[in-house]
Structure formats: structure tokens, C-alpha cells
Write a protein that holds these residues in place. Structure first.
Motif, short mmCIF file in Angstrom:
data_model
loop_
_atom_site.label_atom_id
_atom_site.label_comp_id
_atom_site.label_asym_id
_atom_site.label_seq_id
_atom_site.Cartn_x
_atom_site.Cartn_y
_atom_site.Cartn_z
N PRO A 279 -67.41 34.64 1.54
CA PRO A 279 -67.73 34.60 2.96
C PRO A 279 -68.81 35.60 3.37
O PRO A 279 -68.79 36.75 2.93
CB PRO A 279 -66.39 34.94 3.63
CG PRO A 279 -65.36 34.52 2.63
CD PRO A 279 -65.98 34.82 1.30
N PRO A 280 -69.75 35.18 4.21
CA PRO A 280 -70.83 36.07 4.64
C PRO A 280 -70.34 37.10 5.66
O PRO A 280 -69.34 36.89 6.34
CB PRO A 280 -71.84 35.12 5.29
CG PRO A 280 -71.00 34.00 5.80
CD PRO A 280 -69.88 33.84 4.80
N ILE A 281 -71.07 38.17 5.75
CA ILE A 281 -70.77 39.22 6.73
C ILE A 281 -71.56 38.98 8.01
O ILE A 281 -71.09 39.24 9.10
CB ILE A 281 -71.08 40.61 6.15
CG1 ILE A 281 -70.06 40.92 5.06
CG2 ILE A 281 -71.07 41.68 7.24
CD1 ILE A 281 -70.33 42.22 4.32
N GLY A 282 -72.77 38.53 7.89
CA GLY A 282 -73.64 38.36 9.04
C GLY A 282 -74.60 39.54 9.12
O GLY A 282 -74.78 40.27 8.16
N THR A 283 -75.21 39.71 10.29
CA THR A 283 -76.19 40.77 10.47
C THR A 283 -75.60 41.89 11.32
O THR A 283 -75.06 41.64 12.39
CB THR A 283 -77.48 40.22 11.09
OG1 THR A 283 -78.00 39.20 10.22
CG2 THR A 283 -78.53 41.30 11.27
N GLY B 211 -75.43 31.93 14.00
CA GLY B 211 -75.10 30.51 14.05
C GLY B 211 -74.00 30.19 13.06
O GLY B 211 -73.99 30.73 11.96
N VAL B 212 -73.08 29.34 13.47
CA VAL B 212 -72.02 28.88 12.59
C VAL B 212 -71.94 27.35 12.69
O VAL B 212 -72.34 26.77 13.69
CB VAL B 212 -70.64 29.51 12.92
CG1 VAL B 212 -70.68 31.02 12.72
CG2 VAL B 212 -70.19 29.18 14.32
N ARG C 181 -73.52 26.20 16.26
CA ARG C 181 -73.31 26.86 17.54
C ARG C 181 -73.50 28.36 17.34
O ARG C 181 -73.31 28.88 16.25
CB ARG C 181 -71.92 26.56 18.11
CG ARG C 181 -70.78 27.16 17.36
CD ARG C 181 -69.42 26.78 17.99
NE ARG C 181 -68.34 27.32 17.23
CZ ARG C 181 -67.81 28.53 17.42
NH1 ARG C 181 -68.26 29.31 18.38
NH2 ARG C 181 -66.83 28.97 16.65
N LEU C 182 -73.92 29.03 18.39
CA LEU C 182 -74.11 30.47 18.34
C LEU C 182 -72.84 31.18 18.77
O LEU C 182 -72.18 30.76 19.71
CB LEU C 182 -75.27 30.88 19.25
CG LEU C 182 -76.64 30.36 18.86
CD1 LEU C 182 -77.69 30.82 19.86
CD2 LEU C 182 -77.02 30.79 17.45
N VAL C 183 -72.52 32.25 18.04
CA VAL C 183 -71.35 33.06 18.40
C VAL C 183 -71.83 34.47 18.71
O VAL C 183 -72.79 34.96 18.12
CB VAL C 183 -70.29 33.07 17.28
CG1 VAL C 183 -69.75 31.67 17.04
CG2 VAL C 183 -70.80 33.66 15.99
N ASP C 184 -71.14 35.12 19.64
CA ASP C 184 -71.50 36.48 20.01
C ASP C 184 -71.02 37.47 18.95
O ASP C 184 -70.37 37.09 17.97
CB ASP C 184 -70.95 36.84 21.39
CG ASP C 184 -69.43 36.84 21.46
OD1 ASP C 184 -68.75 36.84 20.42
OD2 ASP C 184 -68.91 36.87 22.59
N GLY C 185 -71.36 38.74 19.14
CA GLY C 185 -71.00 39.76 18.16
C GLY C 185 -69.52 39.87 17.91
O GLY C 185 -69.08 40.05 16.77
N ALA D 182 -68.56 36.93 15.81
CA ALA D 182 -69.17 37.10 14.49
C ALA D 182 -68.35 38.09 13.66
O ALA D 182 -68.10 37.87 12.47
CB ALA D 182 -70.62 37.56 14.62
N GLN D 183 -67.91 39.16 14.29
CA GLN D 183 -67.07 40.15 13.60
C GLN D 183 -65.75 39.52 13.17
O GLN D 183 -65.32 39.66 12.03
CB GLN D 183 -66.82 41.35 14.49
CG GLN D 183 -65.93 42.41 13.84
CD GLN D 183 -65.66 43.57 14.76
OE1 GLN D 183 -65.63 43.42 15.99
NE2 GLN D 183 -65.46 44.74 14.18
N ARG D 184 -65.12 38.81 14.08
CA ARG D 184 -63.84 38.18 13.79
C ARG D 184 -63.96 37.21 12.62
O ARG D 184 -63.13 37.19 11.70
CB ARG D 184 -63.29 37.46 15.03
CG ARG D 184 -61.91 36.82 14.81
CD ARG D 184 -61.44 36.06 16.03
NE ARG D 184 -62.31 34.98 16.45
CZ ARG D 184 -62.41 33.80 15.82
NH1 ARG D 184 -61.71 33.55 14.74
NH2 ARG D 184 -63.23 32.87 16.28
N LEU D 185 -65.02 36.40 12.62
CA LEU D 185 -65.22 35.43 11.54
C LEU D 185 -65.46 36.12 10.19
O LEU D 185 -64.94 35.68 9.16
CB LEU D 185 -66.39 34.50 11.87
CG LEU D 185 -66.14 33.52 13.02
CD1 LEU D 185 -67.43 32.82 13.41
CD2 LEU D 185 -65.05 32.53 12.67
N ALA D 186 -66.23 37.20 10.20
CA ALA D 186 -66.48 37.94 8.96
C ALA D 186 -65.20 38.52 8.40
O ALA D 186 -64.90 38.41 7.21
CB ALA D 186 -67.52 39.04 9.19
N VAL D 187 -64.40 39.14 9.28
CA VAL D 187 -63.14 39.74 8.85
C VAL D 187 -62.17 38.66 8.37
O VAL D 187 -61.55 38.79 7.30
CB VAL D 187 -62.51 40.59 9.98
CG1 VAL D 187 -61.09 41.02 9.63
CG2 VAL D 187 -63.39 41.81 10.26
#
Length: 119
Positions: free
Chosen positions: A18-22, A73-74, A87-91, A94-99
């Protein structure tokens, strides 16, 4: 502005995980290395590379303030609202998805994190 895009892989097989994002800041990593929780395997150049357990990486991401995660984007169902299937997700999301992605792995699984400088 300095930022780092993070990817995770299996350090032995190269399997993408799974990616972390930026992230706008990667604070706390030096302390985890000094404490023996993570191993930094690339000390010069990019990417910055760390190896540790999925649990340790998830806990590190969890303690970061959500504003350090950039919008990303996810995948989404193709609809009129999301014709490209993104779709774009906010920070915060994005954090929740990475975790969540890392928590879905065996907590003791060793993973590699590559952080690419996006400045």
C-alpha cells in the motif's frame, strides 16, 4: 515546497504494498532510526529508504498531523461526478487510507519505505 512521496514494498521480493502518498514533512523518522525501530538503508541521495515492520510504519504515519498529508487521487467508481474513475481525498482521508493499508498487512511483516523528494 519540500515534500516526499512514499511507496512501500517488500524488501526481499520487491512486491508493491500500500502507498503512503505525499507528505509535506517526514518528522520523527530519525528518532525511530536512533531508537532501533527502523533501519535507514540509503543514507545518501534519493530515495530515502527505511525498513521496519508494517506496524511501526503505520504507527509513525498515525502520529503525524493530518495537514502533512497532501490531497491525493484514489480509485472510484466511474460516475458523472468521477468520469475518470478517480476522486480526490483530503489530507485527513489520505492519512487514514495510508494507515489502513498498512494495518491490513501482518503487523510484523518487514516492509521497505522509499521516500522520493518532490521539491
Amino acid at each position: 515546497m519540500l515534500a516526499f512521496t512514499g511507496y512501500t514494498t517488500d524488501p526481499e521480493t520487491g512486491e508493491r504494498l500500500p502507498p503512503i502518498g505525499t507528505l509535506l514533512d517526514v518528522r520523527g523518522l530519525d528518532a525511530l532510526v536512533e531508537g532501533g525501530i527502523l533501519e535507514q538503508t540509503n543514507w545518501s541521495g534519493y530515495p530515502l529508504t527505511y525498513v521496519g515492520t508494517a506496524q511501526a510504519i503505520a504507527e509513525w504515519l498515525e502520529q503525524l498531523p493530518p495537514h502533512l498529508f497532501r490531497v491525493r487521487g484514489v480509485g472510484a467508481e466511474r460516475t458523472q461526478e468521477h468520469p475518470q474513475g478517480i476522486r480526490l481525498v483530503d489530507g485527513e482521508e489520505a492519512q487514514r487510507l495510508a494507515v489502513e493499508g498498512l494495518r491490513g498487512l501482518d503487523p510484523e511483516r518487514r516492509i521497505q519505505v522509499d521516500l522520493w523528494d518532490q521539491s
